[in-house]
Design an enzyme around this catalytic site. Structure first.
Site, PDB file in Angstrom:
ATOM      1  N   ASP A 198       1.069  -1.351   0.449  1.00 18.77           N
ATOM      2  CA  ASP A 198       0.206  -0.305  -0.054  1.00 18.77           C
ATOM      3  C   ASP A 198       0.885   0.965  -0.267  1.00 18.77           C
ATOM      4  O   ASP A 198       1.502   1.249   0.407  1.00 18.77           O
ATOM      5  CB  ASP A 198      -0.836  -0.061   1.399  1.00 18.77           C
ATOM      6  CG  ASP A 198      -1.709   1.036   1.422  1.00 18.77           C
ATOM      7  OD1 ASP A 198      -2.829   0.757   0.950  1.00 18.77           O
ATOM      8  OD2 ASP A 198      -1.993   1.925   2.525  1.00 18.77           O
ATOM      9  N   GLU A 254       2.211  -0.563  -4.797  1.00 19.44           N
ATOM     10  CA  GLU A 254       0.692   0.738  -5.264  1.00 19.44           C
ATOM     11  C   GLU A 254       1.993   1.766  -5.705  1.00 19.44           C
ATOM     12  O   GLU A 254       1.557   3.183  -4.593  1.00 19.44           O
ATOM     13  CB  GLU A 254      -0.165   0.623  -3.871  1.00 19.44           C
ATOM     14  CG  GLU A 254      -1.079   1.809  -4.829  1.00 19.44           C
ATOM     15  CD  GLU A 254      -2.253   2.213  -3.536  1.00 19.44           C
ATOM     16  OE1 GLU A 254      -3.163   3.391  -3.610  1.00 19.44           O
ATOM     17  OE2 GLU A 254      -1.591   2.683  -2.529  1.00 19.44           O
TER      18      GLU A 254
HETATM   19  C1  GLC Z   1      -3.778   2.826  -0.438  1.00 17.70           C
HETATM   20  C2  GLC Z   1      -5.172   1.859  -0.680  1.00 17.70           C
HETATM   21  C3  GLC Z   1      -6.570   2.991  -0.617  1.00 17.70           C
HETATM   22  C4  GLC Z   1      -5.887   3.775   0.926  1.00 17.70           C
HETATM   23  C5  GLC Z   1      -4.976   4.343   1.144  1.00 17.70           C
HETATM   24  C6  GLC Z   1      -5.047   5.108   2.431  1.00 17.70           C
HETATM   25  O1  GLC Z   1      -4.290   3.525  -1.739  1.00 17.70           O
HETATM   26  O2  GLC Z   1      -5.792   1.181  -2.342  1.00 17.70           O
HETATM   27  O3  GLC Z   1      -8.009   1.937  -0.217  1.00 17.70           O
HETATM   28  O4  GLC Z   1      -7.227   4.481   1.106  1.00 17.70           O
HETATM   29  O5  GLC Z   1      -4.048   3.364   0.443  1.00 17.70           O
HETATM   30  O6  GLC Z   1      -4.122   3.249   2.690  1.00 17.70           O
END
Ligand code: GLC
Length: 509
Positions: A198, A254
Protein backbone atom coordinates in the site's frame (compact mmCIF):
# COMPACT_ATOMS: atom_id res chain seq x y z
CA UNK A 1 9.88 -20.88 -21.17
CA UNK A 2 10.62 -21.07 -17.50
CA UNK A 3 9.83 -18.01 -15.46
CA UNK A 4 8.21 -17.26 -12.10
CA UNK A 5 4.44 -17.57 -11.79
CA UNK A 6 3.81 -13.86 -11.25
CA UNK A 7 5.41 -12.78 -14.53
CA UNK A 8 2.28 -13.50 -16.57
CA UNK A 9 -0.28 -14.13 -13.82
CA UNK A 10 -3.83 -12.85 -13.88
CA UNK A 11 -4.48 -11.60 -10.37
CA UNK A 12 -8.00 -10.94 -9.07
CA UNK A 13 -8.38 -8.25 -6.45
CA UNK A 14 -10.76 -9.18 -3.67
CA UNK A 15 -11.95 -6.19 -1.67
CA UNK A 16 -12.85 -8.44 1.24
CA UNK A 17 -15.59 -6.24 2.76
CA UNK A 18 -17.55 -6.40 -0.48
CA UNK A 19 -16.90 -9.85 -1.90
CA UNK A 20 -18.94 -12.40 0.07
CA UNK A 21 -20.36 -12.38 3.59
CA UNK A 22 -20.58 -15.79 5.25
CA UNK A 23 -21.25 -14.59 8.80
CA UNK A 24 -24.39 -12.62 7.98
CA UNK A 25 -23.32 -9.28 9.44
CA UNK A 26 -23.51 -7.53 6.07
CA UNK A 27 -19.72 -7.30 5.68
CA UNK A 28 -17.69 -9.65 3.48
CA UNK A 29 -15.28 -11.98 5.28
CA UNK A 30 -12.58 -14.61 4.78
CA UNK A 31 -15.02 -17.51 5.11
CA UNK A 32 -17.06 -15.88 2.34
CA UNK A 33 -13.99 -15.74 0.11
CA UNK A 34 -13.22 -19.37 0.87
CA UNK A 35 -16.72 -20.47 -0.19
CA UNK A 36 -16.37 -18.66 -3.47
CA UNK A 37 -13.00 -20.13 -4.44
CA UNK A 38 -14.68 -22.49 -6.95
CA UNK A 39 -16.06 -19.41 -8.73
CA UNK A 40 -12.57 -17.91 -8.97
CA UNK A 41 -11.04 -21.15 -10.20
CA UNK A 42 -13.79 -21.38 -12.87
CA UNK A 43 -13.17 -17.79 -13.85
CA UNK A 44 -9.61 -18.81 -14.63
CA UNK A 45 -7.46 -16.43 -12.60
CA UNK A 46 -4.07 -17.45 -11.21
CA UNK A 47 -4.03 -15.57 -7.94
CA UNK A 48 -6.08 -13.46 -5.59
CA UNK A 49 -5.01 -10.29 -3.82
CA UNK A 50 -6.90 -9.77 -0.57
CA UNK A 51 -7.43 -6.21 0.67
CA UNK A 52 -6.51 -5.73 4.37
CA UNK A 53 -8.32 -8.04 6.78
CA UNK A 54 -6.15 -7.21 9.80
CA UNK A 55 -7.36 -5.83 13.11
CA UNK A 56 -8.59 -2.34 12.43
CA UNK A 57 -11.05 0.25 13.71
CA UNK A 58 -12.05 0.58 10.02
CA UNK A 59 -11.60 4.32 9.70
CA UNK A 60 -10.48 3.60 6.11
CA UNK A 61 -12.01 0.20 5.47
CA UNK A 62 -9.07 -1.65 7.05
CA UNK A 63 -6.23 0.44 5.58
CA UNK A 64 -5.81 1.63 9.15
CA UNK A 65 -4.21 -1.39 10.80
CA UNK A 66 -4.10 -1.69 14.57
CA UNK A 67 -2.51 -5.17 14.64
CA UNK A 68 -0.56 -6.38 11.62
CA UNK A 69 -0.45 -9.96 12.88
CA UNK A 70 -4.11 -10.72 13.47
CA UNK A 71 -7.40 -10.94 11.58
CA UNK A 72 -10.14 -8.49 12.51
CA UNK A 73 -13.13 -10.34 14.03
CA UNK A 74 -15.26 -8.66 11.36
CA UNK A 75 -13.42 -10.74 8.77
CA UNK A 76 -12.87 -13.94 10.77
CA UNK A 77 -9.84 -15.41 12.51
CA UNK A 78 -6.32 -16.58 11.78
CA UNK A 79 -7.78 -20.08 11.46
CA UNK A 80 -10.12 -18.81 8.73
CA UNK A 81 -7.12 -17.28 6.99
CA UNK A 82 -5.11 -20.51 7.17
CA UNK A 83 -8.06 -22.50 5.85
CA UNK A 84 -8.47 -20.03 3.00
CA UNK A 85 -4.81 -20.28 1.99
CA UNK A 86 -4.88 -24.08 2.14
CA UNK A 87 -8.01 -24.28 -0.02
CA UNK A 88 -6.79 -21.65 -2.48
CA UNK A 89 -3.51 -23.51 -2.94
CA UNK A 90 -5.35 -26.78 -3.39
CA UNK A 91 -7.18 -25.14 -6.29
CA UNK A 92 -3.99 -23.80 -7.78
CA UNK A 93 -4.69 -20.20 -6.74
CA UNK A 94 -1.90 -18.10 -5.21
CA UNK A 95 -2.65 -15.69 -2.40
CA UNK A 96 -1.31 -12.12 -2.18
CA UNK A 97 -2.04 -10.06 0.93
CA UNK A 98 -1.96 -6.31 1.39
CA UNK A 99 0.68 -4.72 3.58
CA UNK A 100 0.27 -1.15 4.82
CA UNK A 101 3.67 0.30 5.78
CA UNK A 102 3.14 4.04 5.28
CA UNK A 103 0.88 4.45 8.30
CA UNK A 104 -0.75 2.49 11.08
CA UNK A 105 -4.08 3.01 12.79
CA UNK A 106 -4.23 5.56 15.57
CA UNK A 107 -5.36 2.61 17.71
CA UNK A 108 -2.14 0.68 17.04
CA UNK A 109 -0.28 -0.01 20.32
CA UNK A 110 2.65 2.06 19.04
CA UNK A 111 0.57 5.15 18.42
CA UNK A 112 -1.21 4.78 21.73
CA UNK A 113 2.21 4.57 23.43
CA UNK A 114 3.33 7.64 21.46
CA UNK A 115 0.33 9.60 22.68
CA UNK A 116 1.09 8.65 26.26
CA UNK A 117 4.80 9.54 25.93
CA UNK A 118 6.31 13.03 25.94
CA UNK A 119 7.62 14.99 22.96
CA UNK A 120 11.07 13.74 21.96
CA UNK A 121 10.50 10.21 23.33
CA UNK A 122 11.43 7.02 21.44
CA UNK A 123 7.70 6.20 21.29
CA UNK A 124 7.03 9.41 19.35
CA UNK A 125 10.05 8.81 17.13
CA UNK A 126 8.22 5.95 15.40
CA UNK A 127 5.79 8.47 13.90
CA UNK A 128 6.19 11.96 12.48
CA UNK A 129 5.55 14.35 15.33
CA UNK A 130 6.58 18.00 15.06
CA UNK A 131 6.15 21.28 16.84
CA UNK A 132 4.20 23.91 15.04
CA UNK A 133 2.51 26.29 17.42
CA UNK A 134 -0.98 27.36 16.39
CA UNK A 135 -0.32 26.48 12.76
CA UNK A 136 0.64 23.04 11.38
CA UNK A 137 4.39 22.45 10.85
CA UNK A 138 4.00 22.76 7.07
CA UNK A 139 1.42 23.23 4.31
CA UNK A 140 0.97 19.57 3.34
CA UNK A 141 -2.56 18.48 2.53
CA UNK A 142 -4.00 15.04 3.19
CA UNK A 143 -4.74 12.91 0.12
CA UNK A 144 -8.22 12.64 1.61
CA UNK A 145 -8.65 16.50 1.78
CA UNK A 146 -7.88 18.90 4.60
CA UNK A 147 -4.57 19.42 6.37
CA UNK A 148 -2.19 16.48 6.75
CA UNK A 149 -1.57 17.39 10.38
CA UNK A 150 -3.52 16.97 13.60
CA UNK A 151 -2.65 18.73 16.83
CA UNK A 152 -2.50 17.03 20.22
CA UNK A 153 -3.49 18.66 23.50
CA UNK A 154 0.22 18.97 24.42
CA UNK A 155 0.78 21.20 21.38
CA UNK A 156 2.67 18.74 19.14
CA UNK A 157 1.32 17.86 15.72
CA UNK A 158 1.45 14.49 13.94
CA UNK A 159 1.49 13.85 10.21
CA UNK A 160 -1.17 11.81 8.41
CA UNK A 161 -1.08 11.84 4.63
CA UNK A 162 -4.48 10.13 4.73
CA UNK A 163 -7.09 10.28 7.55
CA UNK A 164 -6.17 11.53 11.05
CA UNK A 165 -6.78 7.92 12.17
CA UNK A 166 -3.84 6.89 9.93
CA UNK A 167 -0.68 8.45 11.45
CA UNK A 168 2.38 8.18 9.16
CA UNK A 169 5.18 5.98 10.42
CA UNK A 170 8.73 7.33 10.58
CA UNK A 171 10.84 5.11 8.35
CA UNK A 172 14.01 6.84 9.57
CA UNK A 173 13.55 4.86 12.80
CA UNK A 174 15.23 1.43 12.53
CA UNK A 175 12.58 -0.06 14.82
CA UNK A 176 10.01 0.46 12.06
CA UNK A 177 12.18 -1.50 9.60
CA UNK A 178 12.60 -4.40 12.00
CA UNK A 179 8.89 -4.51 12.74
CA UNK A 180 7.83 -4.76 9.11
CA UNK A 181 10.46 -7.38 8.30
CA UNK A 182 8.96 -9.43 11.08
CA UNK A 183 5.40 -8.84 9.81
CA UNK A 184 6.44 -10.02 6.34
CA UNK A 185 7.86 -13.20 7.84
CA UNK A 186 4.72 -13.73 9.89
CA UNK A 187 2.57 -13.95 6.74
CA UNK A 188 5.18 -15.71 4.62
CA UNK A 189 5.38 -18.39 7.31
CA UNK A 190 1.60 -18.77 6.97
CA UNK A 191 2.04 -19.49 3.29
CA UNK A 192 1.24 -16.28 1.42
CA UNK A 193 2.68 -16.04 -2.08
CA UNK A 194 3.17 -12.31 -2.09
CA UNK A 195 2.31 -8.82 -0.91
CA UNK A 196 0.60 -5.83 -2.41
CA UNK A 197 2.34 -2.83 -0.89
CA UNK A 198 0.00 0.00 0.00
CA UNK A 199 1.23 3.52 -0.89
CA UNK A 200 4.58 2.01 -1.85
CA UNK A 201 5.95 5.36 -3.03
CA UNK A 202 5.25 6.89 0.38
CA UNK A 203 7.19 5.86 3.51
CA UNK A 204 9.96 8.50 3.51
CA UNK A 205 9.40 12.23 3.61
CA UNK A 206 12.05 14.85 2.84
CA UNK A 207 14.17 15.76 5.85
CA UNK A 208 12.93 18.94 7.48
CA UNK A 209 9.40 18.36 6.12
CA UNK A 210 9.56 21.47 3.89
CA UNK A 211 6.57 23.45 2.65
CA UNK A 212 5.70 22.20 -0.82
CA UNK A 213 3.81 23.96 -3.63
CA UNK A 214 0.39 22.32 -4.14
CA UNK A 215 1.32 21.00 -7.61
CA UNK A 216 4.27 19.13 -6.09
CA UNK A 217 2.06 17.52 -3.50
CA UNK A 218 0.37 15.41 -6.19
CA UNK A 219 1.72 11.91 -6.78
CA UNK A 220 4.88 12.37 -8.81
CA UNK A 221 8.30 10.89 -9.42
CA UNK A 222 10.12 12.72 -6.68
CA UNK A 223 8.69 15.30 -4.31
CA UNK A 224 9.25 16.10 -0.65
CA UNK A 225 6.30 13.78 0.06
CA UNK A 226 6.42 10.92 -2.46
CA UNK A 227 9.04 8.75 -4.15
CA UNK A 228 11.98 9.62 -1.92
CA UNK A 229 15.14 7.77 -2.97
CA UNK A 230 15.52 6.20 0.50
CA UNK A 231 12.31 4.23 -0.06
CA UNK A 232 14.18 1.87 -2.35
CA UNK A 233 16.36 0.71 0.53
CA UNK A 234 13.24 -0.64 2.22
CA UNK A 235 12.34 -2.79 -0.77
CA UNK A 236 15.89 -4.09 -1.00
CA UNK A 237 15.53 -5.30 2.57
CA UNK A 238 12.14 -6.80 1.81
CA UNK A 239 13.38 -8.53 -1.32
CA UNK A 240 16.02 -10.35 0.70
CA UNK A 241 13.31 -11.70 2.96
CA UNK A 242 11.11 -12.74 0.02
CA UNK A 243 14.02 -14.47 -1.67
CA UNK A 244 14.86 -16.38 1.50
CA UNK A 245 11.58 -18.33 1.09
CA UNK A 246 10.98 -21.01 -1.53
CA UNK A 247 8.33 -20.64 -4.23
CA UNK A 248 8.89 -17.28 -5.93
CA UNK A 249 7.29 -15.10 -3.27
CA UNK A 250 6.68 -11.63 -4.68
CA UNK A 251 5.66 -8.07 -4.00
CA UNK A 252 3.73 -5.61 -6.15
CA UNK A 253 3.89 -1.94 -5.31
CA UNK A 254 1.05 0.54 -5.35
CA UNK A 255 3.16 3.21 -7.00
CA UNK A 256 1.30 6.30 -8.18
CA UNK A 257 3.76 8.34 -10.21
CA UNK A 258 3.88 10.47 -13.32
CA UNK A 259 6.58 8.59 -15.22
CA UNK A 260 7.32 5.09 -16.43
CA UNK A 261 11.02 5.64 -15.61
CA UNK A 262 10.10 6.20 -12.01
CA UNK A 263 7.81 3.18 -11.95
CA UNK A 264 10.66 1.08 -13.27
CA UNK A 265 12.89 2.15 -10.36
CA UNK A 266 10.75 0.04 -8.05
CA UNK A 267 10.94 -2.99 -10.32
CA UNK A 268 14.52 -4.15 -10.09
CA UNK A 269 16.21 -7.50 -9.56
CA UNK A 270 16.88 -6.55 -5.94
CA UNK A 271 13.61 -4.66 -5.28
CA UNK A 272 9.96 -5.35 -6.14
CA UNK A 273 8.94 -7.85 -8.78
CA UNK A 274 6.08 -5.65 -9.99
CA UNK A 275 4.41 -2.26 -9.69
CA UNK A 276 0.88 -1.40 -10.75
CA UNK A 277 0.82 0.34 -14.09
CA UNK A 278 -1.70 3.07 -13.34
CA UNK A 279 -0.88 4.89 -16.56
CA UNK A 280 -2.92 2.20 -18.33
CA UNK A 281 -5.85 2.76 -15.98
CA UNK A 282 -5.60 6.53 -16.43
CA UNK A 283 -5.47 6.47 -20.23
CA UNK A 284 -8.56 7.87 -21.94
CA UNK A 285 -10.37 5.90 -24.65
CA UNK A 286 -7.96 6.80 -27.42
CA UNK A 287 -5.71 4.71 -29.66
CA UNK A 288 -2.93 7.27 -29.35
CA UNK A 289 -3.11 7.28 -25.57
CA UNK A 290 -3.24 3.47 -25.42
CA UNK A 291 -0.31 3.10 -27.76
CA UNK A 292 1.75 5.62 -25.87
CA UNK A 293 1.24 3.84 -22.56
CA UNK A 294 1.94 0.44 -24.08
CA UNK A 295 5.14 1.63 -25.81
CA UNK A 296 6.33 3.49 -22.75
CA UNK A 297 5.66 0.57 -20.46
CA UNK A 298 7.20 -2.12 -22.61
CA UNK A 299 10.27 0.01 -23.29
CA UNK A 300 10.81 0.96 -19.68
CA UNK A 301 9.32 -1.39 -17.11
CA UNK A 302 10.68 -4.90 -16.65
CA UNK A 303 7.83 -7.32 -15.80
CA UNK A 304 5.01 -5.00 -16.83
CA UNK A 305 1.52 -5.12 -15.32
CA UNK A 306 -1.85 -3.91 -16.57
CA UNK A 307 -4.82 -2.81 -14.52
CA UNK A 308 -8.09 -1.05 -15.35
CA UNK A 309 -9.95 -0.93 -12.05
CA UNK A 310 -9.42 -1.29 -8.33
CA UNK A 311 -11.10 -0.34 -5.06
CA UNK A 312 -9.86 3.27 -5.28
CA UNK A 313 -11.06 4.38 -8.70
CA UNK A 314 -14.29 4.71 -10.66
CA UNK A 315 -15.00 1.38 -12.37
CA UNK A 316 -13.66 1.47 -15.94
CA UNK A 317 -17.00 0.62 -17.50
CA UNK A 318 -18.33 3.88 -16.07
CA UNK A 319 -15.16 5.87 -16.84
CA UNK A 320 -15.47 4.94 -20.50
CA UNK A 321 -19.17 5.80 -20.41
CA UNK A 322 -18.49 9.30 -19.18
CA UNK A 323 -17.26 10.54 -22.56
CA UNK A 324 -19.68 8.55 -24.77
CA UNK A 325 -22.69 7.31 -22.82
CA UNK A 326 -23.79 3.78 -23.63
CA UNK A 327 -20.38 2.60 -24.77
CA UNK A 328 -18.87 1.70 -21.39
CA UNK A 329 -19.47 -2.03 -21.25
CA UNK A 330 -18.41 -2.65 -24.87
CA UNK A 331 -15.23 -0.63 -24.30
CA UNK A 332 -14.49 -2.35 -21.01
CA UNK A 333 -14.72 -5.74 -22.71
CA UNK A 334 -12.54 -4.55 -25.59
CA UNK A 335 -9.86 -3.08 -23.30
CA UNK A 336 -9.67 -6.43 -21.49
CA UNK A 337 -8.62 -8.22 -24.68
CA UNK A 338 -5.85 -5.72 -25.28
CA UNK A 339 -4.48 -6.00 -21.78
CA UNK A 340 -4.65 -9.79 -21.78
CA UNK A 341 -2.77 -9.89 -25.08
CA UNK A 342 0.13 -7.81 -23.81
CA UNK A 343 3.27 -9.26 -22.22
CA UNK A 344 3.22 -9.19 -18.44
CA UNK A 345 0.61 -9.76 -15.81
CA UNK A 346 -2.93 -8.42 -15.48
CA UNK A 347 -4.82 -7.33 -12.39
CA UNK A 348 -8.62 -7.57 -12.37
CA UNK A 349 -10.93 -6.01 -9.80
CA UNK A 350 -13.83 -8.01 -8.40
CA UNK A 351 -17.06 -7.43 -10.28
CA UNK A 352 -15.52 -6.27 -13.55
CA UNK A 353 -16.11 -9.79 -14.84
CA UNK A 354 -19.81 -9.13 -14.24
CA UNK A 355 -19.59 -5.81 -16.06
CA UNK A 356 -20.56 -3.93 -12.91
CA UNK A 357 -20.84 -0.17 -13.27
CA UNK A 358 -19.85 2.35 -10.61
CA UNK A 359 -22.79 3.06 -8.30
CA UNK A 360 -23.11 6.81 -8.55
CA UNK A 361 -26.37 7.33 -6.65
CA UNK A 362 -25.76 5.80 -3.23
CA UNK A 363 -28.41 7.16 -0.87
CA UNK A 364 -27.27 9.99 1.38
CA UNK A 365 -26.12 8.67 4.71
CA UNK A 366 -24.82 5.37 3.35
CA UNK A 367 -21.41 6.60 2.19
CA UNK A 368 -18.55 5.43 4.37
CA UNK A 369 -15.36 6.46 2.58
CA UNK A 370 -13.53 8.99 4.79
CA UNK A 371 -12.95 11.10 1.66
CA UNK A 372 -16.69 11.93 1.57
CA UNK A 373 -16.76 13.29 5.10
CA UNK A 374 -13.38 15.00 5.02
CA UNK A 375 -14.24 16.86 1.84
CA UNK A 376 -17.52 18.03 3.36
CA UNK A 377 -19.42 15.88 0.86
CA UNK A 378 -17.77 17.63 -2.09
CA UNK A 379 -16.01 14.44 -3.19
CA UNK A 380 -18.10 11.27 -3.34
CA UNK A 381 -15.11 9.10 -2.57
CA UNK A 382 -14.73 5.46 -3.46
CA UNK A 383 -17.84 3.74 -2.12
CA UNK A 384 -19.33 3.53 -5.62
CA UNK A 385 -16.82 0.87 -6.70
CA UNK A 386 -17.08 -0.99 -3.39
CA UNK A 387 -20.74 -1.97 -3.44
CA UNK A 388 -21.07 -5.65 -2.43
CA UNK A 389 -21.15 -8.13 -5.32
CA UNK A 390 -24.42 -9.59 -6.61
CA UNK A 391 -24.07 -13.37 -6.55
CA UNK A 392 -27.60 -14.70 -7.01
CA UNK A 393 -31.31 -14.07 -6.57
CA UNK A 394 -33.45 -11.13 -7.56
CA UNK A 395 -33.34 -8.87 -4.50
CA UNK A 396 -30.87 -7.49 -1.98
CA UNK A 397 -28.59 -8.95 -0.67
CA UNK A 398 -28.29 -10.94 -3.94
CA UNK A 399 -26.51 -13.82 -2.23
CA UNK A 400 -23.75 -11.53 -0.95
CA UNK A 401 -25.01 -12.11 2.59
CA UNK A 402 -27.43 -14.75 3.84
CA UNK A 403 -31.04 -13.70 3.14
CA UNK A 404 -32.35 -11.14 5.57
CA UNK A 405 -28.96 -9.50 6.20
CA UNK A 406 -28.30 -5.93 5.06
CA UNK A 407 -25.08 -5.41 3.08
CA UNK A 408 -22.91 -2.55 4.38
CA UNK A 409 -23.69 -0.59 1.23
CA UNK A 410 -27.01 -0.98 -0.61
CA UNK A 411 -26.99 -2.70 -4.01
CA UNK A 412 -28.90 -1.23 -6.97
CA UNK A 413 -32.09 -3.00 -8.14
CA UNK A 414 -30.60 -3.31 -11.65
CA UNK A 415 -27.99 -5.70 -10.27
CA UNK A 416 -30.54 -8.55 -10.31
CA UNK A 417 -29.72 -8.89 -14.01
CA UNK A 418 -25.97 -8.85 -13.36
CA UNK A 419 -25.67 -11.57 -10.71
CA UNK A 420 -22.96 -14.19 -11.11
CA UNK A 421 -25.61 -16.94 -11.07
CA UNK A 422 -27.59 -15.34 -13.86
CA UNK A 423 -24.51 -14.73 -15.98
CA UNK A 424 -23.10 -18.20 -15.42
CA UNK A 425 -26.19 -19.57 -17.17
CA UNK A 426 -25.85 -17.27 -20.16
CA UNK A 427 -23.12 -17.93 -22.76
CA UNK A 428 -23.54 -14.35 -24.02
CA UNK A 429 -22.82 -12.79 -20.61
CA UNK A 430 -19.86 -10.67 -19.61
CA UNK A 431 -18.86 -13.40 -17.15
CA UNK A 432 -18.83 -16.05 -19.89
CA UNK A 433 -16.72 -13.71 -22.03
CA UNK A 434 -14.18 -13.22 -19.24
CA UNK A 435 -14.00 -17.00 -18.73
CA UNK A 436 -13.35 -17.54 -22.43
CA UNK A 437 -10.73 -14.82 -22.60
CA UNK A 438 -8.89 -16.08 -19.52
CA UNK A 439 -8.97 -19.69 -20.69
CA UNK A 440 -7.63 -18.73 -24.10
CA UNK A 441 -4.90 -16.59 -22.60
CA UNK A 442 -3.90 -19.45 -20.34
CA UNK A 443 -3.63 -21.82 -23.29
CA UNK A 444 -1.56 -19.37 -25.36
CA UNK A 445 0.57 -17.42 -22.99
CA UNK A 446 3.58 -19.63 -22.46
CA UNK A 447 4.04 -19.91 -26.21
CA UNK A 448 3.97 -16.17 -26.84
CA UNK A 449 7.10 -14.01 -26.94
CA UNK A 450 7.71 -11.16 -24.52
CA UNK A 451 7.47 -8.42 -27.13
CA UNK A 452 4.86 -7.07 -29.53
CA UNK A 453 5.06 -5.58 -33.02
CA UNK A 454 2.71 -2.87 -34.27
CA UNK A 455 1.05 -3.33 -37.64
CA UNK A 456 -0.28 -0.53 -39.79
CA UNK A 457 -3.57 0.39 -38.21
CA UNK A 458 -6.63 1.99 -39.81
CA UNK A 459 -7.61 5.41 -38.41
CA UNK A 460 -8.98 5.03 -34.88
CA UNK A 461 -7.70 1.49 -34.44
CA UNK A 462 -4.64 -0.27 -33.05
CA UNK A 463 -3.27 -3.56 -34.32
CA UNK A 464 -0.35 -5.50 -32.90
CA UNK A 465 1.03 -8.99 -33.07
CA UNK A 466 2.61 -11.02 -30.33
CA UNK A 467 4.06 -14.10 -31.95
CA UNK A 468 1.20 -15.93 -33.64
CA UNK A 469 -1.48 -13.82 -31.95
CA UNK A 470 -2.86 -10.66 -33.55
CA UNK A 471 -4.86 -8.24 -31.43
CA UNK A 472 -6.88 -5.35 -32.86
CA UNK A 473 -9.02 -2.75 -31.13
CA UNK A 474 -11.24 -0.18 -32.77
CA UNK A 475 -11.51 2.98 -30.67
CA UNK A 476 -12.92 5.08 -33.51
CA UNK A 477 -16.52 5.83 -34.54
CA UNK A 478 -16.54 3.76 -37.77
CA UNK A 479 -16.03 0.06 -38.53
CA UNK A 480 -12.54 -0.84 -39.80
CA UNK A 481 -11.40 -3.83 -41.85
CA UNK A 482 -10.12 -6.81 -39.86
CA UNK A 483 -6.38 -7.37 -40.24
CA UNK A 484 -5.31 -10.40 -42.29
CA UNK A 485 -5.95 -13.64 -40.39
CA UNK A 486 -6.77 -17.29 -40.60
CA UNK A 487 -9.08 -17.54 -37.61
CA UNK A 488 -10.99 -15.33 -35.24
CA UNK A 489 -10.08 -16.64 -31.79
CA UNK A 490 -12.23 -14.32 -29.71
CA UNK A 491 -13.93 -10.98 -30.06
CA UNK A 492 -15.37 -8.65 -27.47
CA UNK A 493 -18.49 -7.98 -29.57
CA UNK A 494 -20.01 -9.31 -32.74
CA UNK A 495 -18.04 -9.02 -35.95
CA UNK A 496 -19.72 -8.70 -39.33
CA UNK A 497 -18.43 -9.12 -42.86
CA UNK A 498 -14.75 -8.91 -42.09
CA UNK A 499 -15.00 -5.62 -40.22
CA UNK A 500 -14.30 -4.64 -36.64
CA UNK A 501 -17.09 -2.43 -35.26
CA UNK A 502 -16.40 0.58 -33.00
CA UNK A 503 -15.64 -0.16 -29.35
CA UNK A 504 -14.66 -3.73 -30.15
CA UNK A 505 -11.46 -5.76 -29.93
CA UNK A 506 -10.50 -9.10 -31.41
CA UNK A 507 -7.88 -11.82 -31.15
CA UNK A 508 -6.88 -13.40 -34.44
CA UNK A 509 -4.47 -16.08 -35.49
C1 GLC B 1 -4.09 3.05 -0.81
C2 GLC B 1 -5.30 2.16 -0.75
C3 GLC B 1 -6.47 3.00 -0.38
C4 GLC B 1 -6.23 3.59 0.98
C5 GLC B 1 -4.90 4.37 1.01
C6 GLC B 1 -4.48 4.66 2.41
O1 GLC B 1 -4.16 3.99 -1.81
O2 GLC B 1 -5.47 1.49 -1.96
O3 GLC B 1 -7.67 2.30 -0.41
O4 GLC B 1 -7.27 4.45 1.33
O5 GLC B 1 -3.88 3.64 0.43
O6 GLC B 1 -4.06 3.48 3.04
Amino acid sequence: MDFPWWRDAVVYEIYVRSFADASGDGVGDLAGVRRRLPYLADLGVDAVWLSPFYRSPMADGGYDVSDYRDVDPLFGSLDDFDALVTDAHARGLRVIVDIVPNHSSDEHAWFQAALAAPAGSPERARYLFADGGELPPNNWQSTFSGPAWTRLPDGQWYLHLFAPEQPDLNWRDPVVHAEFLDVLRFWLDRGVDGFRIDVAMGLYKAAGLPDTPPEDQAFKAESPIWGRPETHEVYREWRKVLDSYPGDRMAVGEVWTDSAEDLARYVRPDELQQSFNFAWLQAPWSPTAFREVIDDTLATVPSPTWVLSNHDVVRHRTRYDETDPGTGLARAKAALLVMLALPGSAYLYQGEELGLPEVTDLPPGTRQDPIFERSGGELFGRDGCRVPLPWSGTAMPYGFSPDGARPWLPQPVEWAALSAERQAADPGSTLAYYQRALALRRSLRRSLPDGIAWLDSPEGALVFTRGTLTCAINCGPDPVPLPPHERVLLSSGSIHAGTLPPDTAVWLS
